[in-house]
Design an enzyme around this catalytic site. Structure first.
Site, PDB file in Angstrom:
ATOM      1  N   GLY A 119      -1.710  -7.568   3.000  1.00 20.14           N
ATOM      2  CA  GLY A 119      -1.477  -6.145   3.204  1.00 20.14           C
ATOM      3  C   GLY A 119      -0.606  -5.910   4.425  1.00 20.14           C
ATOM      4  O   GLY A 119       0.612  -6.078   4.384  1.00 20.14           O
ATOM      5  N   GLY A 120      -1.246  -5.548   5.540  1.00 17.55           N
ATOM      6  CA  GLY A 120      -0.531  -5.142   6.758  1.00 17.55           C
ATOM      7  C   GLY A 120       0.598  -6.074   7.165  1.00 17.55           C
ATOM      8  O   GLY A 120       1.713  -5.615   7.465  1.00 17.55           O
ATOM      9  N   HIS A 161      -8.474  -3.369  -6.685  1.00 20.57           N
ATOM     10  CA  HIS A 161      -8.399  -3.493  -5.220  1.00 20.57           C
ATOM     11  C   HIS A 161      -9.565  -2.707  -4.616  1.00 20.57           C
ATOM     12  O   HIS A 161      -9.936  -1.640  -5.120  1.00 20.57           O
ATOM     13  CB  HIS A 161      -7.060  -2.944  -4.716  1.00 20.57           C
ATOM     14  CG  HIS A 161      -6.827  -3.246  -3.268  1.00 20.57           C
ATOM     15  ND1 HIS A 161      -7.441  -2.527  -2.259  1.00 20.57           N
ATOM     16  CD2 HIS A 161      -6.088  -4.193  -2.649  1.00 20.57           C
ATOM     17  CE1 HIS A 161      -7.065  -3.024  -1.087  1.00 20.57           C
ATOM     18  NE2 HIS A 161      -6.241  -4.049  -1.300  1.00 20.57           N
ATOM     19  N   LYS A 195       0.852  -1.206   0.000  1.00 20.10           N
ATOM     20  CA  LYS A 195       0.000   0.000   0.000  1.00 20.10           C
ATOM     21  C   LYS A 195       0.888   1.258   0.000  1.00 20.10           C
ATOM     22  O   LYS A 195       1.944   1.244  -0.614  1.00 20.10           O
ATOM     23  CB  LYS A 195      -0.980  -0.022   1.177  1.00 20.10           C
ATOM     24  CG  LYS A 195      -1.763  -1.336   1.249  1.00 20.10           C
ATOM     25  CD  LYS A 195      -2.975  -1.243   2.096  1.00 20.10           C
ATOM     26  CE  LYS A 195      -3.552  -2.646   2.302  1.00 20.10           C
ATOM     27  NZ  LYS A 195      -4.916  -2.638   2.762  1.00 20.10           N
TER      28      LYS A 195
HETATM   29  C1  PEP Z   1      -4.955  -5.878   1.001  1.00 20.25           C
HETATM   30  O1  PEP Z   1      -4.726  -4.682   1.079  1.00 20.25           O
HETATM   31  O2  PEP Z   1      -5.053  -6.408  -0.128  1.00 20.25           O
HETATM   32  C2  PEP Z   1      -5.108  -6.652   2.222  1.00 20.25           C
HETATM   33  C3  PEP Z   1      -5.495  -7.888   2.143  1.00 20.25           C
HETATM   34  O3  PEP Z   1      -4.811  -5.994   3.392  1.00 20.25           O
HETATM   35  P1  PEP Z   1      -4.729  -6.655   4.871  1.00 20.25           P
HETATM   36  O4  PEP Z   1      -3.916  -7.925   4.739  1.00 20.25           O
HETATM   37  O5  PEP Z   1      -4.057  -5.621   5.695  1.00 20.25           O
HETATM   38  O6  PEP Z   1      -6.129  -6.939   5.289  1.00 20.25           O
END
Ligand code: PEP
Length: 251
Positions: free
Chosen positions: A233-234, A95, A11
């Protein structure tokens, strides 16, 4: 079962210095993992840095977004050709943050999918329902119509050259993960929708799950029959967590 793929979505995080440190921490462990393709999608300004850092490694680079246009007067946009030029192998399209915060429509997402293919990239088509849509019992319908927009644009043969990521909107960045059963149900539905067009292609397409995947829930999710890996993501910003998630994919 299809080969496993784990994609990091950084991100809008990072600097040259923190990216270099994170890659330094990741590479020795990621290089040792067999049977899992790993890709990292940094913010656009760092694609060249990541391409350099990951050159001659097994880890691929991807973009978080792509223009639906090939070239021209589209200020601020980045074309598929430019991404390929920067060393990208993948491009995320649709996304949920792009759909909800930047108003990307199904039709635009379908054009982005095609633009990625035209540039020789593997598009990663993100699909997912909101919590209201799930509570109203509309999950399959929402996923079906997001999928149909791309199928109508490119057809099943081209769609099967991409990757699909099921990312329930209510699970992204919230710490609330779909249960393995909930995720598997939707993945099976996606495969069935595709199988109605071409069973062999449907069986071979890579289906990722995304939405608060962590090192302590990854193995159960990845063990589901129709889950071929994850979009992270995170947890991808923490070297220990991301390595553990990639290891869970090869278990
Ligand atoms: C994403 O941004 O595609 C995602 C899955 O984020 P997170 O893993 O933080 O939920």
């Amino acid at each position: 079962m299809n080969a496993k793929l784990v994609i990091a979505n950084w991100k809008m995080h990072g600097t040259h210095a923190t990216n270099a440190r994170l890659i330094d921490a990741l590479l020795p462990s990621l290089q040792g993992i067999d049977g899992v393709q790993v890709a990292i999608c940094p913010p656009m300004p760092y694609l060249a840095q990541l391409s350099d850092l990951l050159e001659h490694t097994s880890v691929a680079v991807g973009a978080q977004n792509i223009s639906e246009r090939a070239q021209g007067a589209f200020t601020g946009e980045v074309s598929g050709q430019m991404l390929a030029d920067l060393g990208c192998a993948y491009a995320l399209v649709g996304h949920s943050e792009r759909r909800s915060l930047y108003g990307e429509t199904d039709a635009q997402v379908a054009m982005k999918f095609e633009a990625a293919l035209n540039a020789g990239l593997t598009p990663v088509l993100c699909l997912g329902e909101t919590i209201h849509q799930r509570k109203a019992g509309n999950t399959n319908a929402v996923i079906g119509s997001q999928l149909k927009a791309v199928l109508d644009q490119v057809g099943i043969a081209k769609l099967a050259k991409g990757v699909i990521a099921y990312e329930p909107v209510w699970a992204i960045g919230t710490g609330e993960t779909a249960t393995p059963e909930q995720a598997q149900q939707v993945h099976r539905h996606i495969r069935q929708v595709l199988a109605a067009r071409d069973p062999a292609l449907a069986a071979g397409i890579t289906l990722l799950y995304g939405g608060s995947v962590k090192d302590d829930n990854a193995a159960q999710l990845f063990a589901q029959h129709d889950i071929d890996g994850g979009l992270i993501g995170g947890a991808s910003l923490d070297a220990t967590s991301f390595v553990a998630i990639c290891q869970a994919a090869c278990a």
